[in-house]
Design a protein around this motif. Structure first.
Motif, short mmCIF file in Angstrom:
data_model
loop_
_atom_site.label_atom_id
_atom_site.label_comp_id
_atom_site.label_asym_id
_atom_site.label_seq_id
_atom_site.Cartn_x
_atom_site.Cartn_y
_atom_site.Cartn_z
N ASP A 12 0.87 -1.17 0.00
CA ASP A 12 0.00 0.00 0.00
C ASP A 12 0.91 1.23 0.00
N MET A 13 1.21 1.71 -1.20
CA MET A 13 2.25 2.73 -1.34
C MET A 13 1.88 4.03 -0.66
N ALA A 14 0.64 4.48 -0.82
CA ALA A 14 0.25 5.75 -0.23
C ALA A 14 0.39 5.72 1.29
N ALA A 15 -0.03 4.61 1.90
CA ALA A 15 0.08 4.49 3.35
C ALA A 15 1.53 4.41 3.79
N ALA A 16 2.36 3.70 3.03
CA ALA A 16 3.77 3.55 3.39
C ALA A 16 4.50 4.89 3.29
N VAL A 17 4.24 5.63 2.22
CA VAL A 17 4.88 6.94 2.05
C VAL A 17 4.43 7.91 3.14
N ALA A 18 3.14 7.87 3.47
CA ALA A 18 2.63 8.77 4.51
C ALA A 18 3.26 8.46 5.86
N ARG A 19 3.60 7.20 6.09
CA ARG A 19 4.15 6.80 7.38
C ARG A 19 5.58 7.27 7.56
N PHE A 20 6.35 7.32 6.46
CA PHE A 20 7.78 7.60 6.61
C PHE A 20 8.23 8.92 6.02
N GLY A 21 7.37 9.63 5.32
CA GLY A 21 7.74 10.96 4.86
C GLY A 21 8.83 10.95 3.81
N ASP A 22 9.67 11.99 3.86
CA ASP A 22 10.68 12.19 2.82
C ASP A 22 11.83 11.19 2.97
N LEU A 23 12.20 10.60 1.85
CA LEU A 23 13.36 9.71 1.77
C LEU A 23 14.22 10.14 0.59
N GLY A 24 15.43 9.66 0.56
CA GLY A 24 16.30 9.98 -0.57
C GLY A 24 17.60 9.22 -0.47
N TRP A 25 18.51 9.57 -1.35
CA TRP A 25 19.85 8.98 -1.32
C TRP A 25 20.82 9.93 -2.00
N THR A 26 22.08 9.69 -1.77
CA THR A 26 23.13 10.47 -2.43
C THR A 26 23.63 9.68 -3.62
N GLU A 27 23.42 10.21 -4.81
CA GLU A 27 23.82 9.54 -6.03
C GLU A 27 25.30 9.83 -6.32
N LEU A 28 26.11 8.77 -6.32
CA LEU A 28 27.54 8.91 -6.56
C LEU A 28 27.89 8.76 -8.02
N GLY A 29 26.95 8.27 -8.81
CA GLY A 29 27.19 8.10 -10.24
C GLY A 29 26.46 9.16 -11.02
N GLN A 30 25.62 8.71 -11.95
CA GLN A 30 24.88 9.64 -12.78
C GLN A 30 23.42 9.20 -12.89
N GLY A 31 22.52 10.11 -12.58
CA GLY A 31 21.12 9.84 -12.82
C GLY A 31 20.79 10.02 -14.29
N PRO A 32 19.54 9.86 -14.66
CA PRO A 32 19.14 10.03 -16.07
C PRO A 32 19.47 11.42 -16.62
N ASP A 33 19.56 12.41 -15.72
CA ASP A 33 19.90 13.76 -16.17
C ASP A 33 21.41 13.99 -16.22
N GLY A 34 22.17 12.94 -15.94
CA GLY A 34 23.62 13.04 -16.00
C GLY A 34 24.25 13.65 -14.77
N LYS A 35 23.46 13.93 -13.73
CA LYS A 35 23.97 14.60 -12.55
C LYS A 35 24.11 13.63 -11.38
N SER A 36 24.94 14.01 -10.42
CA SER A 36 25.09 13.28 -9.18
C SER A 36 24.66 14.19 -8.03
N GLY A 37 24.66 13.63 -6.81
CA GLY A 37 24.31 14.44 -5.65
C GLY A 37 23.06 13.94 -4.97
N ALA A 38 22.44 14.79 -4.16
CA ALA A 38 21.26 14.41 -3.38
C ALA A 38 20.06 14.19 -4.29
N VAL A 39 19.36 13.07 -4.06
CA VAL A 39 18.19 12.70 -4.86
C VAL A 39 17.01 12.47 -3.91
#
Length: 291
Positions: free
Chosen positions: A157-184
């Protein structure tokens, strides 16, 4: 602590140049950092995985000069562990069974699009988000369907899971689809109610990969950009299960002359065929740009 890298192919076809790039990159990074390199066989899809393909993986990697620690982790030998993790998730109240077949889901999507006059939302891979109503079935209705042996998929249940834990992310050390690295910022909601397991298989790619990485002590996940968006789901599952967060480095994809990602389903030339045609490991490295 020494870094721990892994290469995790599925034995549902022969390895191609894209696999060679990812395997060599992980292996070289492990050696350069004084770390460990593990091999994992992701063989939960018993309808497509074959022992001959698994043996070919070992042969191709050895030919490339790659060595790995023993024993190799084979997912098919750890279904009980995935089942236990699934039970932990179910205990949170965030898991429910859905009973529609793929054909029924396709019909529902068409119906929703007709009713709204708009395209039904798709996940980052282009598949339609789950459009069914299984989440609102009563406990009695679910129990009746389960007792009747109806095939099912267990969904988050994605909506309930996201509501329970709020903002998440990671630090990208390589390249995302936009060619950039950093906080995602993670956006797991873009995937809708993802499947965690099916009646016939007590796990899915998303569930097994985060559990495997944790159990194997993987500290560095180095994989293709095609899995960049899936990291959002993985970060959510890691949080739900209390698992450690590895570092993520998504790398470029090896493409054919028309710009398409190499894929087993697209009949990409396998490493074994290239070897038979006279290619050498050094030539493979030059071709894919890993020197």
């Amino acid at each position: 602590m020494s870094p721990v890298f892994r290469f995790a192919p599925s034995p549902n076809g022969y390895l191609h140049l894209g696999h060679a790039y990812s395997a060599l990159l992980n292996f070289d990074l492990a050696r350069a950092g004084g770390g460990r390199f593990l091999l994992r066989i992701e063989d939960i899809d018993t309808s497509r995985c074959r022992p001959a393909f698994e043996q070919a993986i070992y042969q191709d990697l050895a030919w490339l000069g790659i060595t790995w620690e023993q024993p190799v982790r084979r997912q098919s030998e750890h279904l009980a562990e995935y089942g236990a993790a699934l039970e932990r998730l179910a205990a949170t109240g965030l898991v429910y069974p859905s009973f529609e077949s793929r054909a029924e889901i396709a019909r529902l999507v068409t119906q929703r699009e007709t009713e709204t006059g708009r395209p039904w939302p798709r996940d980052p891979d282009g598949a339609p988000l789950y459009p069914g109503c299984a989440k609102v079935l009563s406990q009695a209705e679910r129990a009746q369907l389960l007792a009747g042996g109806v095939p099912y998929a267990l969904r988050l249940d994605m909506a309930a899971a996201v509501a329970r834990f709020g903002d998440l992310g990671w630090t990208e050390l390589g390249q995302g689809p936009d060619g950039k690295s950093g906080a995602v910022g993670a956006r797991p909601e873009a995937w809708g109610d993802v499947i965690l397991a099916r009646k016939e298989t007590p796990t899915s790619y998303h569930l097994s990969v985060v559990l495997d990485d944790a159990l194997q002590g993987i500290t560095e996940v180095v994989r293709g950009q095609d899995l960049f968006h899936a990291t959002s789901v993985h970060r959510l599952l890691q949080t739900l299960l209390g698992l450690p967060e590895p570092a993520y480095r998504h790398h470029r994809l090896i493409r054919d002359t028309e710009g398409h990602k190499l894929a087993k389903s697209g009949q990409a030339v396998g490493l074994r065929a290239l070897r038979a045609a006279g290619a050498t490991p050094a030539k493979i490295r030059r071709t894919i740009g890993v020197i």
